[in-house]
Design a protein around this motif. Structure first.
Motif: not given
Lengths: 288, 325
Positions: A193-206, A213-222
């Motif tokens: 997770q870009a900002r860790g599991p505690q981060f509340d920020g949201e972002l719209r993922y196409m 928009p969903i929580k950044v924490a719900d969209h892990p990267y690899d």
């Protein structure tokens, strides 16, 4: 109970007022002193608004379409209608420490950036005084490098008939302020997770939902080479990973900001290093 | 309006800007007759019955007003918190089901500081102007302003402390409010900052309710402490430019409180509860210029005096409407 006593205080009209007794004179003088006290208190409080402007002034990132700082502060009526329409709650109202800026909207990009989830810059539509505006009135000056060369294309709307954002000026420019900590420059990838599991920020993922928009924490990267800022950027061609040469001559990969950058702050919000390697400089203009 | 009432009307406007009310020089013959009768005759039985009526205070208008004030502010809060979008924004500027509403004083500050007016600002200002011309300018103060409610409670505390002889009310020159109005207008124009908006307790409280509390509430607290321990209702009486702006609107407003001399016993209970007792100088024995006198524009139409008066000498009235009915 009666008011009759009081009526005798005022002298009858026409006659000259009788001379005041010593006690009355003192009362009158104390009253003048109190009047001066209240005047001083209120004016002191009112003018203390200058303090944060005079020293250690924080430059705030304003919502899209904001007039230049001085004009913005003079025209904002502090109603918060921009706050109310923002779908990702990116806009906050400043507090007492901002002096005359108390109650004026700003964006803390690291906490929640403006990702244009609204598609039409609703805050500008909501503003009743023209503090946020699509088109600046002609008499207001334009900061150097604030004017965008072309209307920015919103990636989420790229296939629509009207893919552009109706923005003419940028609110800031993203800069790689801490290149030494940037994962891409170090040649590192990123997983999780870009900002860790505690981060509340949201972002719209196409890739998830174009509209919601969903929580950044719900969209892990690899990714094998970190390019989160490029992936998350909502504006077409605003940032890319380029090959650059380090001072020692070695080739490195680095995020490079381009002219279409509007200063929304999404790259700053998503940057996984702490503190962010890339930041938006509020009110900054474009320099090639 | 006859000559006497016209002069009285001009006097009331001057009193709003801070002049102390004076004993009137000319009084209509009919009113003179009543004044004379009251001087010579005392109806002890009626006064006794009247005193009993005073012992049972009514809170009809106060309760209606508090409910209205709380509901109006709650509507702002609910509209944002639950996203129902009925009344968006805050008290400085808002949108009621799409209609722009902009506080006159805030609009004025922005216009003076920014020196540029856009259509929405003009429309919103116009809507609010029409609204408060109809309902009487300073009605905003007592029926909508959240600071008013807090100050009302602070006043109760002040009066309780005053009864215990722990504090006294330190009065201040009322002309100060007009001076502040001018100073804030000039400051906005000269500095280009909406200086007043930074310290307006109305704006600060409204935003705190809707968007959550902040440090700015300390200033509101300081004002309330000043009012509790030092000077009763000081902000509303001696400082707030919003009140004066709306007072000026109230000059042309048809809604007001009307005083009927005939029923009045002149004990002055109405003046004790009034936030702006200078507008009630008419009720002092021998001062009413006519048998019926409308209360001046600085009146906030709060209805406390209406509640306080058991004989109905003070009542809400709409100019011209009584003739039609």
């Amino acid at each position: 109970m009666s008011d009759e006593g009081k009526t005798s205080e005022t002298p009858a009209a026409g006659k000259p007022p009788p001379p005041l007794s010593k006690e009355r004179q003192q009362q009158a003088r104390r009253r003048v002193l109190r009047t001066i006290l209240l005047t001083g208190g209120v004016m002191g409080a009112a003018l203390s608004g200058f303090l944060p402007l005079a020293y250690a002034r924080k430059s705030r990132l304003r919502p899209p379409g904001a007039l230049d700082e001085k004009d913005f502060l003079s025209s904002c009526i502090k109603c918060g209608q921009c706050v109310q329409v923002c779908p990702v709650q990116a806009i906050k109202l400043a507090d007492l420490v901002d002096g005359f800026g108390v109650g004026v909207p700003y964006i803390d990009a690291r906490e929640q950036a403006c990702d244009f989830s609204c598609d039409a810059v609703q805050c500008i539509l909501a503003c009743p005084t023209g503090s946020l505006t699509y088109k600046k009135p002609d008499f207001l000056p334009v900061r150097d490098g604030a004017r965008l060369a072309a209307a920015p294309i919103l990636l989420a709307k790229e296939k629509d008939a009207e893919p552009t954002l109706n923005l003419q000026e940028r609110i800031g420019v993203a800069r790689l302020t801490r290149p030494e900590s940037c994962l891409a420059i170090q040649g590192k990838g990123f997983k999780g997770q870009a900002r860790g599991p505690q981060f509340d920020g949201e972002l719209r993922y196409m890739s998830v939902d174009r509209w919601k928009p969903i929580k950044v924490a719900d969209h892990p990267y690899d990714v094998s080479l970190c390019n989160l800022c490029v992936q998350a950027c909502p504006i077409k061609n605003a940032i890319s990973i380029e090959t650059v040469f380090a001072p020692d001559g070695s080739q490195r990969k680095s995020p490079v900001v381009h002219e279409p950058c509007v200063g929304c702050g999404v790259c700053e919000m998503i940057c996984p290093t702490e503190p962010a390697s890339i930041e938006v400089i509020p009110g900054e203009g474009w320099r090639a | 309006m006859n000559d006497i009432q016209k002069r009285r009307f001009l006097d009331q406007i001057m009193v709003m800007f801070g002049r102390e009310p004076k004993k009137p020089t000319d009084i209509s013959p009919k009113a003179q007759e009543i004044h004379f009768y009251k001087k010579g005759n005392k109806d002890f039985n009626a006064e006794k019955a009247h005193a009993r009526a005073h012992a049972e205070p009514s809170h009809k208008w106060r309760n209606r007003r508090w409910i209205t004030l709380i509901l109006a502010n709650l509507l702002f809060v609910v509209s944002f918190r639950f996203d129902v979008q009925i009344l968006e924004g805050a008290l400085t500027a808002s949108r009621f089901i799409g209609f722009h509403l902009i506080d006159l004083n805030s609009a004025l500050q922005v216009m003076l500081a920014h020196k540029h007016i856009i259509m929405n600002l003009l429309i919103g200002t116009g809507t609010v102007l029409v609204l408060w011309i109809l309902f009487g300018g300073r009605t905003f103060c007592s029926w909508v302003c959240p600071y008013h409610l807090l100050a009302e409670w602070a006043e109760k505390l002040h009066l309780w402390l005053a009864r215990k002889k722990l504090v006294t009310d330190q009065t201040i020159d009322r002309r100060l409010r007009s001076v502040f109005w001018l100073v804030f207008a000039l400051l906005a124009f000269a500095t280009g900052y909406t200086v007043y908006e930074a310290i307006s307790p109305t704006g600060i409280l409204s935003r705190a309710l809707i968007y959550g509390p902040g440090l700015a509430l300390l200033w509101v607290l300081a004002l309330l402490v000043f009012e509790v321990f030092f000077s009763k209702r000081a902000w509303c009486r001696y400082a707030c430019p919003i009140g004066l702006t709306y007072g000026v609107v109230g000059i042309v407003s048809p809604l007001r409180i009307k005083y009927r001399l005939q029923n009045c016993f002149h004990e002055g209970d109405c003046r004790k509860v009034c936030l702006v007792p200078h507008v009630l100088d008419t009720v002092i024995k021998g001062r009413a210029v006519d048998t019926e006198v409308p209360i001046g524009p600085d009146c906030t139409r709060c209805g406390l005096c209406v509640d306080a008066c058991p004989t109905g000498s003070l009542a809400f009235d709409v100019k011209g409407l009584s003739k039609l009915l």
